[in-house]
Write an enzyme that holds these catalytic residues in place. Structure first.
Site, PDB file in Angstrom:
ATOM      1  N   THR A  95       0.873  -1.185   0.000  1.00 38.45           N
ATOM      2  CA  THR A  95       0.000   0.000   0.000  1.00 38.45           C
ATOM      3  C   THR A  95       0.903   1.226   0.000  1.00 38.45           C
ATOM      4  O   THR A  95       1.635   1.459   0.968  1.00 38.45           O
ATOM      5  CB  THR A  95      -0.893   0.022   1.255  1.00 38.45           C
ATOM      6  OG1 THR A  95      -1.673  -1.176   1.284  1.00 38.45           O
ATOM      7  CG2 THR A  95      -1.824   1.227   1.227  1.00 38.45           C
ATOM      8  N   LYS A 170      -7.933   1.232  -3.073  1.00 36.29           N
ATOM      9  CA  LYS A 170      -7.545   0.817  -1.714  1.00 36.29           C
ATOM     10  C   LYS A 170      -7.783   1.942  -0.702  1.00 36.29           C
ATOM     11  O   LYS A 170      -8.393   1.735   0.352  1.00 36.29           O
ATOM     12  CB  LYS A 170      -6.073   0.408  -1.740  1.00 36.29           C
ATOM     13  CG  LYS A 170      -5.402   0.271  -0.398  1.00 36.29           C
ATOM     14  CD  LYS A 170      -5.661  -1.060   0.245  1.00 36.29           C
ATOM     15  CE  LYS A 170      -5.106  -1.079   1.666  1.00 36.29           C
ATOM     16  NZ  LYS A 170      -5.304  -2.323   2.347  1.00 36.29           N
ATOM     17  N   LYS A 245      -2.167   4.797   8.626  1.00 34.66           N
ATOM     18  CA  LYS A 245      -1.360   4.898   7.395  1.00 34.66           C
ATOM     19  C   LYS A 245      -2.271   5.122   6.190  1.00 34.66           C
ATOM     20  O   LYS A 245      -2.046   6.011   5.371  1.00 34.66           O
ATOM     21  CB  LYS A 245      -0.545   3.611   7.204  1.00 34.66           C
ATOM     22  CG  LYS A 245       0.192   3.577   5.873  1.00 34.66           C
ATOM     23  CD  LYS A 245       0.815   2.218   5.568  1.00 34.66           C
ATOM     24  CE  LYS A 245       1.342   2.217   4.134  1.00 34.66           C
ATOM     25  NZ  LYS A 245       1.890   0.926   3.717  1.00 34.66           N
TER      26      LYS A 245
HETATM   27  P1  NAD Z   1       5.945  -5.939   7.479  1.00 33.52           P
HETATM   28  O1  NAD Z   1       6.665  -4.779   8.053  1.00 33.52           O
HETATM   29  O2  NAD Z   1       5.561  -7.078   8.348  1.00 33.52           O
HETATM   30  O3  NAD Z   1       6.824  -6.572   6.263  1.00 33.52           O
HETATM   31  C1  NAD Z   1       7.592  -5.803   5.379  1.00 33.52           C
HETATM   32  C2  NAD Z   1       8.856  -6.591   5.051  1.00 33.52           C
HETATM   33  O4  NAD Z   1       9.606  -5.835   4.077  1.00 33.52           O
HETATM   34  C3  NAD Z   1       9.790  -6.801   6.257  1.00 33.52           C
HETATM   35  O5  NAD Z   1      10.098  -8.181   6.366  1.00 33.52           O
HETATM   36  C4  NAD Z   1      11.017  -5.954   5.912  1.00 33.52           C
HETATM   37  O6  NAD Z   1      12.235  -6.506   6.422  1.00 33.52           O
HETATM   38  C5  NAD Z   1      10.988  -5.970   4.393  1.00 33.52           C
HETATM   39  N1  NAD Z   1      11.723  -4.874   3.780  1.00 33.52           N
HETATM   40  C6  NAD Z   1      11.672  -3.551   4.074  1.00 33.52           C
HETATM   41  N2  NAD Z   1      12.481  -2.858   3.257  1.00 33.52           N
HETATM   42  C7  NAD Z   1      13.063  -3.757   2.429  1.00 33.52           C
HETATM   43  C8  NAD Z   1      14.006  -3.653   1.369  1.00 33.52           C
HETATM   44  N3  NAD Z   1      14.521  -2.471   1.013  1.00 33.52           N
HETATM   45  N4  NAD Z   1      14.376  -4.776   0.755  1.00 33.52           N
HETATM   46  C9  NAD Z   1      13.873  -5.973   1.111  1.00 33.52           C
HETATM   47  N5  NAD Z   1      13.001  -6.160   2.104  1.00 33.52           N
HETATM   48  C10 NAD Z   1      12.588  -5.045   2.759  1.00 33.52           C
HETATM   49  O7  NAD Z   1       4.666  -5.305   6.738  1.00 33.52           O
HETATM   50  P2  NAD Z   1       3.289  -6.079   6.356  1.00 33.52           P
HETATM   51  O8  NAD Z   1       2.350  -6.027   7.493  1.00 33.52           O
HETATM   52  O9  NAD Z   1       3.630  -7.385   5.721  1.00 33.52           O
HETATM   53  O10 NAD Z   1       2.707  -5.063   5.243  1.00 33.52           O
HETATM   54  C11 NAD Z   1       3.259  -4.982   3.943  1.00 33.52           C
HETATM   55  C12 NAD Z   1       2.390  -4.082   3.095  1.00 33.52           C
HETATM   56  O11 NAD Z   1       1.068  -4.612   3.049  1.00 33.52           O
HETATM   57  C13 NAD Z   1       2.262  -2.650   3.621  1.00 33.52           C
HETATM   58  O12 NAD Z   1       2.333  -1.754   2.536  1.00 33.52           O
HETATM   59  C14 NAD Z   1       0.913  -2.645   4.293  1.00 33.52           C
HETATM   60  O13 NAD Z   1       0.315  -1.345   4.290  1.00 33.52           O
HETATM   61  C15 NAD Z   1       0.136  -3.617   3.417  1.00 33.52           C
HETATM   62  N6  NAD Z   1      -0.994  -4.278   4.082  1.00 33.52           N
HETATM   63  C16 NAD Z   1      -0.823  -4.869   5.299  1.00 33.52           C
HETATM   64  C17 NAD Z   1      -1.905  -5.511   5.921  1.00 33.52           C
HETATM   65  C18 NAD Z   1      -1.741  -6.180   7.274  1.00 33.52           C
HETATM   66  O14 NAD Z   1      -2.761  -6.585   7.854  1.00 33.52           O
HETATM   67  N7  NAD Z   1      -0.536  -6.347   7.782  1.00 33.52           N
HETATM   68  C19 NAD Z   1      -3.150  -5.558   5.285  1.00 33.52           C
HETATM   69  C20 NAD Z   1      -3.293  -4.967   4.017  1.00 33.52           C
HETATM   70  C21 NAD Z   1      -2.195  -4.339   3.431  1.00 33.52           C
END
Ligand code: NAD
Length: 295
Positions: A95, A170, A245
């Site tokens: 997102t 979204k 967010k």
């Molecule tokens: P998270 O923080 O658990 O996971 C993100 C991952 O990206 C981490 O493992 C981090 O180490 C990795 N990362 C960050 N920078 C990086 C880079 N430069 N290179 C490689 N890896 C890198 O986040 P999440 O909860 O999995 O959410 C991910 C996305 O999904 C977000 O944009 C969030 O808004 C969206 N989202 C999340 C949910 C939810 O319920 N968690 C629901 C809908 C949408």
């Protein structure tokens, strides 16, 4: 097909595992080595760098925290675009802002790549189960190419239009969700204060004109919907920080588009206050506890 997956966090880990489960050769990368090990345990191959991953695969899927991470992963000199074959398909499921998504799509197109923005609705449970909803922005050829891959990770894959329109869908949807959750909390709190118990009010309102998803699937008053976080001490679920967010992204986009969103702005302020007061990790239906004066 060889697929690269970058961003193996709460959401990405399950999505990556589902691609492996469908029989694809998946190359996984994350800044956190532990996350790569978990992906390997699920059957993925661990990539040593973005460059190695990009040089190996036909498709890249990213699930990263925010826009700055997405732009860096794709377009830094040691990133995906600099090391991938022209024609590689980029699918960003993170997102991020509409502007950043459109910028990324333009830069990908300039480099000879196909790209879609494909943010999701649904949390970690849906990511693990492969039942996410994907809202996809991008040209027809990129959407068609991404569809079979997204269908492995999701139950619904919807083409929302050109680049960035997935992010538009979204943030507009989640702005409505934030507003409707606050409204639902206010209605249940008011009813209770006036002597109407939550179950009786639910039985009436869920079949009347006040009915909405926040009520029937995620009721913020404990009792009527057993699976809702309100029955589990408001543990997330979908955390206040995540809702904030999305509301911030919606307000930023509304400012650029000069779209009036007074309730969206108010919802953002209410969630920002909760976040500032130390409740970032509380489920977003925890507004109910604030209205009751418990927090
Ligand atoms: P998270 O923080 O658990 O996971 C993100 C991952 O990206 C981490 O493992 C981090 O180490 C990795 N990362 C960050 N920078 C990086 C880079 N430069 N290179 C490689 N890896 C890198 O986040 P999440 O909860 O999995 O959410 C991910 C996305 O999904 C977000 O944009 C969030 O808004 C969206 N989202 C999340 C949910 C939810 O319920 N968690 C629901 C809908 C949408």
């Amino acid at each position: 097909m060889k697929i690269g997956f970058v961003g193996l966090g709460n959401m990405g880990a399950g999505m990556c595992a589902n691609l492996v489960g469908a029989g694809h050769e998946v190359w996984a990368f994350d800044l956190n080595p532990e996350a790569i090990k978990t992906a390997q345990a699920a059957g993925a191959k661990g990539a040593g760098s973005l460059a190695e991953l990009a040089g190996t695969v036909d498709v890249v899927v990213t699930m990263l925290p925010a826009g700055k991470h997405v732009l860096s992963v794709y377009f830094d000199p040691d990133g995906i675009a600099a090391n991938a074959q022209p024609g590689t398909l980029f699918i960003d499921c993170s997102t991020i802002s509409v502007d950043e998504a459109r910028d990324a799509a333009q830069r990908a197109q300039n480099g000879g790549f196909l790209m879609v923005d494909a943010p999701v609705s649904g949390g970690t449970a849906a990511a693990n189960a492969g039942t996410l909803t994907f809202m996809v922005g991008g040209p027809d050829d990129a959407f068609s190419a991404s569809q079979p891959i997204l269908q492995i990770m999701g139950a619904n894959v919807i083409h929302a239009g050109g680049a960035g329109n997935g992010q538009v869908a979204k943030i507009a949807n989640n702005m409505l969700l934030g507003i409707s959750m606050i409204g639902t909390c206010e209605a249940f709190n008011l009813a209770e204060r006036l002597g109407l118990d939550a179950q009786t009010f639910f039985d009436i309102a869920s079949t009347a004109s006040g009915q909405c998803w926040s009520m029937t699937k995620y009721c913020p008053a404990p009792g009527p919907v057993p699976t809702a976080p309100s029955n589990n001490d408001y543990q997330a679920g979908f955390a206040v920080a995540m809702m904030l967010k999305d509301l911030r992204l919606a307000q930023q986009a509304a400012g650029i588009a000069d779209a009036a969103t007074p309730l969206g702005a108010h919802a953002e302020a209410i969630y920002a206050q909760l976040d500032e007061d130390g409740y970032a990790g509380l489920d977003f239906s925890g507004i109910m506890r604030r209205l009751k004066g418990e927090i």
